[in-house]
Design an enzyme around this catalytic site. Structure first.
Site, PDB file in Angstrom:
ATOM      1  N   HIS A  62       2.241  -1.474   2.310  1.00 63.26           N
ATOM      2  CA  HIS A  62       3.458  -0.834   2.821  1.00 63.26           C
ATOM      3  C   HIS A  62       3.953   0.247   1.876  1.00 63.26           C
ATOM      4  O   HIS A  62       3.945   0.038   0.669  1.00 63.26           O
ATOM      5  CB  HIS A  62       4.531  -1.917   2.977  1.00 63.26           C
ATOM      6  CG  HIS A  62       5.820  -1.415   3.516  1.00 63.26           C
ATOM      7  ND1 HIS A  62       5.968  -1.050   4.824  1.00 63.26           N
ATOM      8  CD2 HIS A  62       7.009  -1.212   2.917  1.00 63.26           C
ATOM      9  CE1 HIS A  62       7.225  -0.655   5.006  1.00 63.26           C
ATOM     10  NE2 HIS A  62       7.864  -0.737   3.865  1.00 63.26           N
ATOM     11  N   PRO A  63       4.411   1.357   2.355  1.00 61.15           N
ATOM     12  CA  PRO A  63       4.313   1.826   3.738  1.00 61.15           C
ATOM     13  C   PRO A  63       3.004   2.584   3.949  1.00 61.15           C
ATOM     14  O   PRO A  63       2.658   3.457   3.157  1.00 61.15           O
ATOM     15  CB  PRO A  63       5.499   2.756   3.893  1.00 61.15           C
ATOM     16  CG  PRO A  63       5.675   3.358   2.535  1.00 61.15           C
ATOM     17  CD  PRO A  63       5.228   2.281   1.555  1.00 61.15           C
TER      18      PRO A  63
END
Length: 74
Positions: A62-63
């Site tokens: 992430h991200p």
């Protein structure tokens, strides 16, 4: 997530094809930035017979755009 959180106007489209009876991943599609690199990893998963449940158990990076493949729930 990568594009949404950053406010980028770029978009990506992804699809998983899963056998409804066995849960085995039969294929996947992606259109967008870095698709070649992401799809190479997904190709290994398909070749190894990964199941949707196994994908669901993976923690996404992430991200990133790649995390969408392990966070698809429906």
């Amino acid at each position: 997530m990568r594009n949404t959180l950053s406010g980028s106007p770029m978009r990506a489209m992804m699809k998983l094809v899963v056998d409804a009876n066995s849960g085995v991943l039969l294929g996947c599609h992606m259109v967008g930035e870095h698709a070649a690199e992401i799809m190479q990893g997904m190709a290994v998963a398909v070749k190894m017979g990964v199941t949707k449940a196994q994908l669901d158990s993976v923690v996404g990076i992430h991200p990133s755009a790649a995390e969408e493949f392990v966070t698809m729930r429906s």
